[in-house]
Design a protein around this motif. Structure first.
Motif, short mmCIF file in Angstrom:
data_model
loop_
_atom_site.label_atom_id
_atom_site.label_comp_id
_atom_site.label_asym_id
_atom_site.label_seq_id
_atom_site.Cartn_x
_atom_site.Cartn_y
_atom_site.Cartn_z
N LEU A 35 0.78 -1.31 0.23
CA LEU A 35 -0.04 -0.17 -0.10
C LEU A 35 0.75 1.34 -0.19
O LEU A 35 0.51 2.44 -0.56
CB LEU A 35 -1.06 -0.02 1.10
N THR A 36 1.89 1.39 0.80
CA THR A 36 3.00 2.46 0.62
C THR A 36 3.55 2.52 -0.71
O THR A 36 3.79 3.96 -1.23
CB THR A 36 4.00 2.17 1.63
N ALA A 37 3.88 1.46 -1.30
CA ALA A 37 4.32 1.52 -2.72
C ALA A 37 3.36 1.87 -3.70
O ALA A 37 3.69 2.75 -4.57
CB ALA A 37 4.91 0.21 -3.14
N ILE A 52 0.86 -2.68 -11.68
CA ILE A 52 1.15 -3.78 -10.56
C ILE A 52 2.51 -4.01 -10.60
O ILE A 52 3.20 -4.21 -9.49
CB ILE A 52 0.25 -4.94 -10.88
N GLY A 53 3.45 -4.28 -11.75
CA GLY A 53 4.71 -4.70 -11.63
C GLY A 53 5.62 -3.81 -11.12
O GLY A 53 6.40 -3.93 -10.29
N ASP A 54 5.59 -2.31 -11.25
CA ASP A 54 6.06 -1.46 -10.59
C ASP A 54 5.95 -1.26 -9.01
O ASP A 54 6.72 -1.13 -8.35
CB ASP A 54 5.75 0.32 -11.16
N VAL A 55 4.42 -1.51 -8.63
CA VAL A 55 4.19 -1.54 -7.17
C VAL A 55 4.91 -2.87 -6.84
O VAL A 55 5.66 -2.72 -5.58
CB VAL A 55 3.01 -1.69 -6.99
N ALA A 56 5.24 -3.95 -7.34
CA ALA A 56 5.51 -5.15 -6.56
C ALA A 56 7.09 -5.13 -6.42
O ALA A 56 7.86 -5.42 -5.77
CB ALA A 56 5.25 -6.36 -7.74
N ALA A 57 7.65 -4.31 -7.65
CA ALA A 57 9.22 -4.22 -7.54
C ALA A 57 9.35 -3.27 -6.48
O ALA A 57 10.34 -3.47 -5.53
CB ALA A 57 9.59 -3.56 -8.65
N ARG A 58 8.74 -2.05 -6.14
CA ARG A 58 9.05 -1.32 -5.08
C ARG A 58 8.74 -1.83 -3.66
O ARG A 58 9.52 -1.60 -2.86
CB ARG A 58 8.23 -0.08 -5.21
#
Length: 209
Positions: A35-37, A52-58
């Motif tokens: 959620l922070t990402a 979703i990919g960028d959020v997962a990576a972060r």
């Protein structure tokens, strides 16, 4: 002790201890990180640029983790917005309405001046046709109003507001100019403006002198 009692004790002794209940744990940490990402990504790129990919990576998790828990990008954004309402500041309780409103206005100001928050709120309004986003926006506002209502209820009990005071109306009078100034007027929220919002709220809703 008779034989029956010894047998019961033996049975209890043979029962292996159950698994220890976890408080928080990895699941809670993953949720917070994701959620922070999500909010960070929205601050940088807006909802339209979030993936979703960028959020997962972060967040340091697998994309499958996010899809399994939230299902869609919209659901993820919706929960991140809802989480904003629960995060943060306790309801002021200074013993006086003016100072409670002062702290409440400062809390609102600190929230909406966070990087990307104005953009996030504005985008959720623009995406109101999406039922998940619209529901999250309603939960956000309703939660904040319900929490802040205590300030008004206590003021009524102290005689600082009339018994007919409607908590949501009082909070709207205080908060609406703050959101308008930032999101529509694009101007700074300073101490003088907060003081004016408080004075206007007390004048409109307070007990006549």
């Amino acid at each position: 002790m008779d034989q029956r009692g010894r047998d019961a004790d033996d049975e209890q002794a043979e029962v292996p201890p159950g698994p220890r209940r976890r408080t928080g744990g990895r699941s809670a940490r993953v949720r917070e990180a994701v959620l922070t990402a999500t909010l960070d990504q929205v601050a940088e790129r807006g909802i339209e640029g979030l993936t979703i990919g960028d959020v997962a990576a972060r967040a340091g998790v697998a994309e499958t983790t996010i899809y399994r828990r939230w299902g869609t990008r919209t659901a993820l954004i919706a929960e991140a917005v809802t989480d904003l309402a629960a995060a943060g500041n306790p309801v002021p309780d200074t013993g006086a309405l003016r100072t409670d409103l002062q702290l409440l206005a400062e809390q609102i100001s600190q929230l909406i001046t966070r990087p990307g928050i104005a953009r996030l709120v504005g985008t959720t309004i623009a995406l109101s046709a999406d039922p998940e986003v619209a529901a999250a926006r309603h939960r956000f506002w309703n939660d904040r109003f319900e929490r802040s209502a205590q300030v008004v209820t206590r003021a009524v009990e102290r005689g600082e507001l009339p018994a007919t005071a409607v908590p949501r109306d009082v909070i709207e009078t205080l908060a609406a100019p703050l959101y308008f100034r930032l999101m529509v007027g694009d101007e700074t929220i300073d101490d003088a403006f907060i003081a004016r919002c408080i004075d206007n709220t007390l004048t409109l809703h307070g007990v006549p002198s």
